[in-house]
Write a protein that holds these residues in place. Structure first.
Motif, PDB file in Angstrom:
ATOM      1  N   GLN A  77     -21.596  17.530  -9.585  1.00  0.00           N
ATOM      2  CA  GLN A  77     -22.825  18.325  -9.558  1.00  0.00           C
ATOM      3  C   GLN A  77     -23.285  18.755 -10.945  1.00  0.00           C
ATOM      4  O   GLN A  77     -24.478  18.836 -11.215  1.00  0.00           O
ATOM      5  CB  GLN A  77     -22.622  19.548  -8.659  1.00  0.00           C
ATOM      6  N   ALA A 150     -24.357  26.524   3.363  1.00  0.00           N
ATOM      7  CA  ALA A 150     -23.163  25.683   3.489  1.00  0.00           C
ATOM      8  C   ALA A 150     -22.097  26.510   4.201  1.00  0.00           C
ATOM      9  O   ALA A 150     -20.908  26.385   3.949  1.00  0.00           O
ATOM     10  CB  ALA A 150     -22.695  25.210   2.124  1.00  0.00           C
ATOM     11  N   ASP A 240     -26.406  26.280  -1.526  1.00  0.00           N
ATOM     12  CA  ASP A 240     -26.547  24.978  -2.183  1.00  0.00           C
ATOM     13  C   ASP A 240     -28.011  24.851  -2.587  1.00  0.00           C
ATOM     14  O   ASP A 240     -28.897  24.903  -1.726  1.00  0.00           O
ATOM     15  CB  ASP A 240     -26.160  23.838  -1.223  1.00  0.00           C
TER      16      ASP A 240
HETATM   17  C1  GCU Z   1     -19.514  22.670  -0.606  1.00  0.00           C
HETATM   18  C2  GCU Z   1     -20.901  22.714  -1.091  1.00  0.00           C
HETATM   19  C3  GCU Z   1     -21.117  21.721  -2.187  1.00  0.00           C
HETATM   20  C4  GCU Z   1     -20.083  21.855  -3.248  1.00  0.00           C
HETATM   21  C5  GCU Z   1     -18.708  21.855  -2.700  1.00  0.00           C
HETATM   22  C6  GCU Z   1     -17.697  22.189  -3.793  1.00  0.00           C
HETATM   23  O1  GCU Z   1     -19.277  21.527   0.077  1.00  0.00           O
HETATM   24  O2  GCU Z   1     -21.768  22.455  -0.016  1.00  0.00           O
HETATM   25  O3  GCU Z   1     -22.356  21.890  -2.772  1.00  0.00           O
HETATM   26  O4  GCU Z   1     -20.138  20.846  -4.156  1.00  0.00           O
HETATM   27  O5  GCU Z   1     -18.595  22.764  -1.671  1.00  0.00           O
HETATM   28  O6  GCU Z   1     -16.778  22.901  -3.487  1.00  0.00           O
HETATM   29  O7  GCU Z   1     -17.839  21.749  -4.923  1.00  0.00           O
END
Ligand code: GCU
Length: 331
Positions: A77, A150, A240
């Motif tokens: 990300q 989320a 998110d």
């Molecule tokens: C969740 C979340 C994601 C994130 C992930 C993480 O799944 O929705 O956006 O990347 O956790 O722990 O990195």
């Protein structure tokens, strides 16, 4: 009427001719908005985005469509936020802690135990109280178009975690921000920031004792194989964020912007509706594969993280105002 489609190769290539030129004998320029996503095609957010993309194409008469790159194909990300910043891709879904690194006030909306329920969070995401915050990263080349739930995040490791003492000496992976590290430390463990994709191997190799996440990601990434106890600490309901490159958004006609914004709002609400079903399905899969879900008295954890609320809200007037607006929406 013959409409010639000129394909934008990269996200945001060319100006938005939009539907306005249709019927003028001019070609409708098709812009493909590429969006980076680090979860799988099974994820409720993927389904919500796919539906958004279809409607966007239809309502903009082909001027805009969405291409989802799932499974972190374009990087973790943090990397994809930079791709959006530079306009290499148009959009990405990133956890709130990633954006917190651009504007510290985002820390407020990702504080542990700031939302009382999914309904409270939905009210916050749809009431407009975050509009100013979401526009605040424009100077960085992107802004937040909307935010998905989320669900709640919970700690998983090799044993049940029922009290902060149970986490003593336990290195638990957190998302990449200072607030997340401090949170896990206050909860009794040792917060260890890293990208989601590295967690499985890190736990398997004993670099970490566990992670914290929602049921959907826990099951999808098979983390039950390396950390079979999932304890309902419910410490986070971290948003998110759907981020979009400024220039690409600003290149849209007023009409297409309005379509985009309305569909985005609709998508946010729809995703809330399907979230719980996905949680149930994920839990069933995890249990089938040997996971144990543990109920936890969250009070001691809530008490422990209070200093973080004080620290984050004391950082600026803006942070305090956002905090109060969010808490003011508790029914
Ligand atoms: C969740 C979340 C994601 C994130 C992930 C993480 O799944 O929705 O956006 O990347 O956790 O722990 O990195």
């Amino acid at each position: 009427m013959a409409v010639t489609m000129a394909l934008g190769v990269m996200a945001g290539c060319g100006a938005d001719k939009g539907a306005a030129e249709e019927g003028n004998g001019g070609a409708v320029k098709e812009t493909v908005l590429k969006i980076a996503f680090n979860q799988s095609e099974n994820h409720p957010q993927y389904k919500a985005l796919a539906a958004f993309g279809e409607k966007l194409k239809e309502e903009t008469a082909g001027a805009y469509s969405l291409e989802i790159a799932p499974n972190a194909l374009l990087g973790d990300q943090r990397a994809t936020a930079e791709l959006v910043q530079s306009g290499t891709i148009a959009m990405a879904v990133v956890g709130n802690p990633i954006v917190e690194n651009f504007n510290k006030e985002f820390a407020v909306i990702g504080l542990p135990y700031i939302y009382d329920s999914l309904d409270h969070q939905k009210e916050v995401f749809t009431s407009g109280v975050l509009d100013e915050l979401f526009a605040s990263t424009e100077a960085n080349g992107f802004f937040v178009a909307g935010s998905f739930t989320a669900g709640s995040r919970n700690v998983y490791t090799d044993k049940p975690i029922e009290t902060p003492e149970d986490l003593a000496g336990y290195k638990v992976r957190v998302m990449e921000s200072d607030t997340m590290v401090k949170m896990l430390d206050l909860m009794g463990g040792v917060g260890t920031p890293m990208g989601q994709g590295e967690v499985y191997t890190a736990v398997q190799q004993g670099v970490l004792e566990g992670g914290e996440n929602n049921e959907v990601t826990y099951a999808d990434l098979k983390h039950y194989e390396i950390a079979p106890y999932f304890s309902y600490t419910q410490h986070l309901m971290v948003p998110d964020l759907i981020i979009i490159n400024d220039d690409i958004y600003n290149g849209m006609t007023a009409e297409n912007k309005e379509i985009f914004d309305n569909l985005m709002n609709e998508t946010i609400i729809n995703e809330f509706e399907v979230w719980n079903e996905s949680v149930e399905a994920a839990k069933a899969i995890a249990v089938e594969n040997g996971a144990t879900f543990v109920d936890v008295n969250i009070k001691p954890f809530q008490e422990n993280v209070k200093p973080l609320h004080d620290e984050v809200t004391a950082a600026s007037e803006g942070a305090k105002a956002i905090y109060e607006a969010i808490r003011g929406l508790v029914k």
